[in-house]
Design a protein around this motif. Structure first.
Motif, PDB file in Angstrom:
ATOM      1  N   ARG A 263       0.859  -1.176   0.000  1.00 54.46           N
ATOM      2  CA  ARG A 263       0.000   0.000   0.000  1.00 54.46           C
ATOM      3  C   ARG A 263       0.893   1.223   0.000  1.00 54.46           C
ATOM      4  NH1 ARG A 263      -5.183   1.099   2.044  1.00 54.46           N
ATOM      5  NH2 ARG A 263      -5.739   3.215   1.397  1.00 54.46           N
ATOM      6  N   ARG A 264       0.765   2.067  -1.019  1.00 53.38           N
ATOM      7  CA  ARG A 264       1.649   3.205  -1.172  1.00 53.38           C
ATOM      8  C   ARG A 264       0.954   4.499  -0.791  1.00 53.38           C
ATOM      9  NH1 ARG A 264       2.486  -0.172  -5.556  1.00 53.38           N
ATOM     10  NH2 ARG A 264       4.635  -0.873  -5.912  1.00 53.38           N
ATOM     11  N   SER A 265       1.755   5.446  -0.370  1.00 53.21           N
ATOM     12  CA  SER A 265       1.271   6.791  -0.075  1.00 53.21           C
ATOM     13  C   SER A 265       2.411   7.764  -0.304  1.00 53.21           C
ATOM     14  CB  SER A 265       0.748   6.901   1.360  1.00 53.21           C
ATOM     15  OG  SER A 265       1.767   6.561   2.284  1.00 53.21           O
ATOM     16  N   LEU A 266       2.072   8.987  -0.668  1.00 46.91           N
ATOM     17  CA  LEU A 266       3.071  10.028  -0.886  1.00 46.91           C
ATOM     18  C   LEU A 266       3.022  10.993   0.289  1.00 46.91           C
ATOM     19  CD1 LEU A 266       5.193  11.200  -2.869  1.00 46.91           C
ATOM     20  CD2 LEU A 266       3.415  12.747  -3.664  1.00 46.91           C
ATOM     21  N   GLN A 267       4.170  11.200   0.899  1.00 40.65           N
ATOM     22  CA  GLN A 267       4.263  12.073   2.059  1.00 40.65           C
ATOM     23  C   GLN A 267       5.163  13.258   1.739  1.00 40.65           C
ATOM     24  OE1 GLN A 267       5.770  10.197   5.593  1.00 40.65           O
ATOM     25  NE2 GLN A 267       5.228  11.909   6.923  1.00 40.65           N
ATOM     26  N   VAL A 268       4.678  14.439   2.027  1.00 41.62           N
ATOM     27  CA  VAL A 268       5.459  15.667   1.897  1.00 41.62           C
ATOM     28  C   VAL A 268       5.907  16.067   3.296  1.00 41.62           C
ATOM     29  CG1 VAL A 268       5.475  18.068   1.149  1.00 41.62           C
ATOM     30  CG2 VAL A 268       4.129  16.382  -0.120  1.00 41.62           C
ATOM     31  N   THR A 269       7.206  15.952   3.561  1.00 46.15           N
ATOM     32  CA  THR A 269       7.725  16.244   4.900  1.00 46.15           C
ATOM     33  C   THR A 269       8.371  17.624   4.994  1.00 46.15           C
ATOM     34  OG1 THR A 269       9.856  15.211   4.392  1.00 46.15           O
ATOM     35  CG2 THR A 269       8.138  13.797   5.322  1.00 46.15           C
ATOM     36  N   LYS A 270       8.558  18.292   3.860  1.00 48.08           N
ATOM     37  CA  LYS A 270       9.100  19.651   3.886  1.00 48.08           C
ATOM     38  C   LYS A 270       8.540  20.439   2.721  1.00 48.08           C
ATOM     39  CE  LYS A 270      13.379  22.358   4.044  1.00 48.08           C
ATOM     40  NZ  LYS A 270      14.854  22.354   4.017  1.00 48.08           N
ATOM     41  N   ASN A 271       8.111  21.647   2.999  1.00 46.72           N
ATOM     42  CA  ASN A 271       7.556  22.534   1.981  1.00 46.72           C
ATOM     43  C   ASN A 271       7.951  23.954   2.361  1.00 46.72           C
ATOM     44  OD1 ASN A 271       6.077  24.063   0.196  1.00 46.72           O
ATOM     45  ND2 ASN A 271       4.080  23.487   1.022  1.00 46.72           N
ATOM     46  N   ARG A 272       9.014  24.448   1.745  1.00 44.12           N
ATOM     47  CA  ARG A 272       9.556  25.753   2.119  1.00 44.12           C
ATOM     48  C   ARG A 272       8.678  26.897   1.632  1.00 44.12           C
ATOM     49  NH1 ARG A 272      15.727  25.931   1.134  1.00 44.12           N
ATOM     50  NH2 ARG A 272      15.803  24.947   3.188  1.00 44.12           N
ATOM     51  N   PHE A 273       7.798  26.643   0.678  1.00 44.17           N
ATOM     52  CA  PHE A 273       6.972  27.712   0.103  1.00 44.17           C
ATOM     53  C   PHE A 273       5.998  28.272   1.129  1.00 44.17           C
ATOM     54  CE2 PHE A 273       3.097  28.979  -2.286  1.00 44.17           C
ATOM     55  CZ  PHE A 273       3.627  30.074  -2.942  1.00 44.17           C
ATOM     56  N   ASP A 274       5.212  27.402   1.774  1.00 40.60           N
ATOM     57  CA  ASP A 274       4.273  27.879   2.791  1.00 40.60           C
ATOM     58  C   ASP A 274       4.206  26.987   4.023  1.00 40.60           C
ATOM     59  OD1 ASP A 274       2.939  25.710   1.831  1.00 40.60           O
ATOM     60  OD2 ASP A 274       1.088  26.769   1.311  1.00 40.60           O
ATOM     61  N   GLY A 275       5.064  25.963   4.072  1.00 38.53           N
ATOM     62  CA  GLY A 275       5.156  25.150   5.275  1.00 38.53           C
ATOM     63  C   GLY A 275       4.173  24.009   5.390  1.00 38.53           C
TER      64      GLY A 275
END
Length: 725
Positions: free
Chosen positions: A632-644
Motif C-alpha cells: 500500500r503506497r502513499s506520498l508524504q510531503v515532509t518539507k515545503n519551504r513555500f508555505d510550510g
C-alpha cells in the motif's frame, strides 16, 4: 562539420570512409585528410573521454536544413564547453575581423564571395555555444564545423566556400516524403485561406470578436499577411524567411470558450514545432531600425505595431522558449523591450530571455493592473507608448532596496495562485499541499527500493510537461528507451504492446512534448552533468531537470574523499544551479537501510543532513507491506519551504497504465503483514506458550503487590516478633 556528422545518430567511421559516401557528399581529398587528422587529434585529446562509436546523439536544428532529423529526444555534451575568449583568440589567430555584439560575434560570411556580400558581417557566432548562422545563405553549424571550414579555406588559399559543403545526409525516403507533405500542406492552407479585406464585413467582425481583436484594423492584418482559414475558423500567421523571403510555414490559431466564459487559444504549426523557428513580423523590420518590441504571441505583435508604430516581432512558441538560432536576427537592435504578457510566467520568462539577449539593452514591461498584455491594452484604449516607456531595465545590481522590490512583492500578492507555480492535473492532492511546481527550487524525492520511485516521478514530471514545462531527464539507472516506454504508456494511459496499431498516433503526440533526455548512463562526473544541464537551459529553456539518482553522481569522484563530503558537494552544486538558472531540480536519492516495518522519515535520506537542509521540498513514497496485495503506497510531503504545509495521501498503482491514482472511496482497510505459523500444531503450541507466559506474569505481579505491605514498617515488624517470643 565532421563532428556534427558523427552526432547525427547513425553515422559510423565505416560510412565516413566509404567512397560511395564521400562521392555523395562531394568532399575534397584535402577535406578528407584534414578530417582524419583532426578526428585522431580530438580522439586523443578529448577531455571527457570522447570515443569513436557508431551512435553518438546530439540535438539538431532545422532552420536551414529542414530535412535534418531533429534528435531532441536525446542530448549529449561530450566536449568541453567553448568560451567567448576561446572564440576570439581563434579568430585573431586566423586574422579574421569580428564585431563584438550583444549575444553573438559578427564576422564576414565565408560562404559568400567577397564581391557579392551585401553585409560585410553577416555570419553570427553564438558567444555561449559557438553555434554559427550565416544570414545570407542560412547555413548553420557548430563551432567545430566553422573551424574545419576555416582551415580548409586556409589550406586551399580560398576566399570563400560553397554553402553545400555543410549539407547533411541524403534524406531517407520517409524523411523526403514527410518534408514534401508538409510543404504541400503549407501551400494548401495558405492558398485556401482568405484575407480579411475579402470577407464580408459582418463575418470579419465576428471573427475579430472571437479572437478579441476588434480594435485591430484590416490594414494591420494585411500588412502582416494574416488570413482566415474558413474550414476551422482559424487565423493563419505566415512564416516568410530565407534570402528570397519565401513561405516556409504557417501557424494556425483557433479560439474556444470555456465553461467559465474565458477564451482559450490553441495553436498548431506546419511544419511541426521542433522545426518551426519563426519571428513573426521580422520581414517588416527595416535594416536601420534600432528598437524592437518582443512579444509572446502574434496577436500582441499586431496590437503593438498598430498602437505604437514600433517594429514588433513574436516568439514562435510563446514564453516557453527562445531558440538561440533566432538570436542573430535580433542583433541589430540596440533596445529590446520584452512585453511577453500579463502574468507571472511571462514576467519570469522576460527575465530569463533578457540574459540571452544581453541585459544592458533589454527592458521589461512588468505585469500589473495598469499594464495588461498588448492586445488587451489596445482593446481597453490604454496608451501602449506610455506602457513601453515605463518598462524597467533588465540589468540589476547585486544589492537592491525594498523600493526596487516593492512592485515585485505587490505582484506576488496580487497573483498568489500564479506565484504558487504550475498545478498538477493528475495529482490534485499534491496541489493541496505543495500548491504547485515552482522554478528555482530543489526537490528531494526518496522511497524504498522497488517501491516505484522512477515510475512515480516520471508520471509527475510528465504531468507538468504536458502543461508546457520544458523538462530534461537524466536517467542514470535505467536507459532512455525503457524510460521513454514507461512515460509513453503513462501518456497513453494504456499498454501499447497490446494496441500496436495505435502506437504511431500516441508517439506523434508524445513527440510534441517539450521533453528531452540526457544520454548518460551509469556513473558520471558531476561537472559533465552540470555542463550538460546548463547547455540545455540555454538551448531549450529547460524549466525542470530530473536526476535519477544521486548515488550515480558519486562514482566518478575522488575515492580518497569522504563519501558524505562528496554528496554534500554535489547537492550544493545542484542547489546553486537551481537558483542561478531559475530551473527546478528534482533529485532522487535512495534511502539508507531501514527495517521493513518502519516508515521512512526525512532522516532516512541517505547521507548527511545536507540534502534535507538544502531542499525546498522533500517527498517520500511510503510503502507498507500488506496481506491482500504487494503493498500500500502513499506520498508524504515532509518539507515545503513555500508555505510550510506538509501532509500525506494514499496512491494506488494501476499496472495496466503504469500510473498512480487516489484509491477508490470505501475501499476496505488493509492490515499489516504478520508472520504466520507453518501448521496448526505450531499454532496450538504458540497459544499454550502465550497462556503460560501470561500466568507467570500474573503471579509475579501478585507477589510484588503483597511484599510492600509486610515490609512497609520494619520497626513494627521487629516489635511483633519480640512479643511472640
Amino acid at each position: 562539420m565532421w563532428r556534427s556528422l558523427l552526432r547525427k545518430g547513425t553515422t559510423s567511421i565505416r560510412q565516413v570512409a566509404d567512397p560511395r559516401f564521400l562521392h555523395q557528399r562531394h568532399f575534397s581529398s584535402l577535406c578528407v585528410s584534414l578530417f582524419t587528422q583532426r578526428l585522431i587529434q580530438r580522439h586523443t585529446d578529448a577531455p571527457f573521454g570522447l570515443k569513436l562509436r557508431s551512435e553518438v546523439y546530439f540535438p539538431a536544428h532545422s532552420w536551414a536544413k529542414a530535412y535534418k532529423k531533429d534528435a531532441k529526444s536525446t542530448m549529449e555534451f561530450p566536449v568541453s564547453p567553448i568560451t567567448v575568449t576561446d572564440i576570439k583568440q581563434y579568430l585573431r589567430s586566423k586574422e579574421i575581423p569580428f564585431h563584438d555584439g550583444y549575444s553573438c560575434l559578427h564576422i564576414p560570411s565565408i560562404f559568400v564571395d567577397p564581391p557579392n556580400r551585401k553585409d560585410s558581417f553577416s555570419l553570427f557566432i553564438d558567444k555561449t555555444t559557438g553555434q554559427f548562422l550565416c544570414k545570407d545563405t542560412l547555413v548553420e553549424g557548430s563551432w567545430e564545423d566553422l573551424q574545419d571550414c576555416l582551415e580548409v579555406m586556409q589550406k586551399d588559399e580560398q576566399d570563400s566556400l560553397s554553402p553545400h559543403v555543410l549539407l547533411g545526409y541524403p534524406e531517407s525516403v520517409e524523411e523526403q516524403e514527410e518534408r514534401e507533405r508538409e510543404l504541400r500542406e503549407v501551400q494548401r492552407i495558405w492558398s485556401s485561406s482568405v484575407a480579411f479585406s475579402d470577407l464580408p464585413e459582418d463575418e470579419a467582425q465576428l471573427i475579430k470578436t472571437m479572437f478579441q481583436i476588434t480594435k485591430v484594423s484590416n490594414a494591420t492584418l494585411k500588412k502582416f499577411g494574416v488570413r482566415l482559414f474558413k474550414p476551422t475558423k482559424s487565423l493563419v500567421f505566415p512564416w516568410f524567411g530565407g534570402p528570397d523571403s519565401s513561405l516556409k510555414g504557417v501557424k494556425l490559431l483557433s479560439a474556444q470558450t470555456t465553461d467559465s466564459e474565458k477564451v482559450t487559444y490553441n495553436d498548431a504549426t506546419v511544419p511541426k514545432c521542433n522545426s518551426y523557428y519563426n519571428l513573426f513580423g521580422l520581414p517588416l523590420v527595416g535594416r536601420m531600425d534600432s528598437e524592437v518590441v518582443l512579444t509572446g504571441s502574434e496577436l500582441d505583435t499586431l496590437a503593438v505595431s498598430q498602437a505604437t508604430g514600433l517594429p514588433s516581432v513574436a516568439l514562435p512558441r510563446g514564453v516557453s522558449c527562445l531558440p538561440p538560432i533566432l538570436l542573430p536576427y535580433l542583433e541589430q537592435f540596440k533596445q529590446v523591450t520584452l512585453w511577453l504578457g500579463d502574468d507571472i510566467r511571462s514576467w519570469e520568462a522576460s527575465k530569463i530571455f533578457s540574459r540571452k539577449l544581453g541585459l544592458k539593452r533589454c527592458s521589461l514591461v512588468r505585469p500589473g493592473e495598469y499594464r495588461p498584455c498588448p492586445v488587451e491594452a489596445l482593446a481597453l484604449g490604454k496608451n501602449c507608448n506610455n506602457i513601453i516607456k515605463s518598462s524597467i531595465p533588465a540589468a540589476h545590481k547585486s544589492i537592491v532596496s525594498f523600493k526596487q522590490l516593492r512592485e515585485d512583492v505587490y505582484g506576488e500578492l496580487m497573483n498568489i495562485e500564479q506565484v504558487a507555480g504550475v498545478k498538477w492535473a493528475r495529482f490534485p492532492e499534491l496541489n493541496r499541499i505543495l500548491k504547485g511546481h515552482r522554478k528555482g527550487e530543489l526537490t528531494v524525492f526518496t522511497g524504498p527500493t522497488g517501491s516505484g520511485k522512477t515510475t512515480f516521478i516520471s508520471e509527475v514530471t510528465l504531468d507538468l510537461c504536458m502543461q508546457g514545462v520544458n523538462t530534461l531527464w537524466g536517467s542514470f539507472e535505467i536507459n532512455n528507451v525503457r524510460l521513454a516506454k514507461i512515460m509513453l504508456t503513462q501518456f497513453a494511459m494504456q499498454r501499447l504492446e497490446e494496441n500496436l496499431e495505435q502506437y504511431d498516433f500516441w508517439a506523434d503526440k508524445f513527440e510534441e512534448l517539450p521533453l528531452y533526455f540526457m544520454t548518460f548512463h551509469g556513473q558520471q562526473n558531476i561537472k559533465t552533468v552540470l555542463d550538460t544541464m546548463q547547455h540545455a537551459v540555454y538551448l531549450y529553456d529547460i524549466n525542470h531537470v530530473v536526476i535519477d539518482n544521486l548515488q550515480f553522481m558519486m562514482g566518478q569522484e575522488n575515492l580518497s574523499v569522504d563519501k558524505f563530503a562528496v554528496q554534500d558537494h554535489i547537492i550544493g552544486a545542484f542547489r546553486k544551479f537551481a537558483t542561478n538558472s531559475s530551473c527546478h531540480v528534482t533529485l532522487i536519492i535512495h534511502p539508507r537501510k531501514e527495517e521493513d516495518d518502519k516508515e521512512l522519515q526525512t532522516a532516512s535520506i541517505f547521507g548527511s543532513a545536507k540534502a534535507s537542509q538544502e531542499a525546498d521540498n522533500v517527498l517520500i513514497l511510503q510503502e507498507k507491506k500488506m496481506v491482500s496485495c504487494p503493498g500500500r503506497r502513499s506520498l508524504q510531503v515532509t518539507k515545503n519551504r513555500f508555505d510550510g504545509d506538509v501532509g500525506i495521501f494514499p496512491v494506488d498503482f494501476i499496472k495496466s497504465s503504469l500510473t498512480f491514482a487516489a484509491p477508490a472511496k470505501g475501499k476496505h482497510k488493509l492490515r499489516k503483514v504478520t508472520a504466520k505459523p507453518e501448521n496448526e500444531e505450531d499454532e496450538q503450541v504458540e497459544v499454550a506458550v502465550k497462556k503460560e507466559v501470561k500466568k507467570e506474569k500474573a503471579e509475579k505481579a501478585a507477589k510484588t503487590t503483597k511484599t510492600p505491605r509486610t515490609t512497609k514498617n520494619p520497626a513494627a515488624g521487629n516489635e511483633s516478633m519480640q512479643k511472640k517470643k
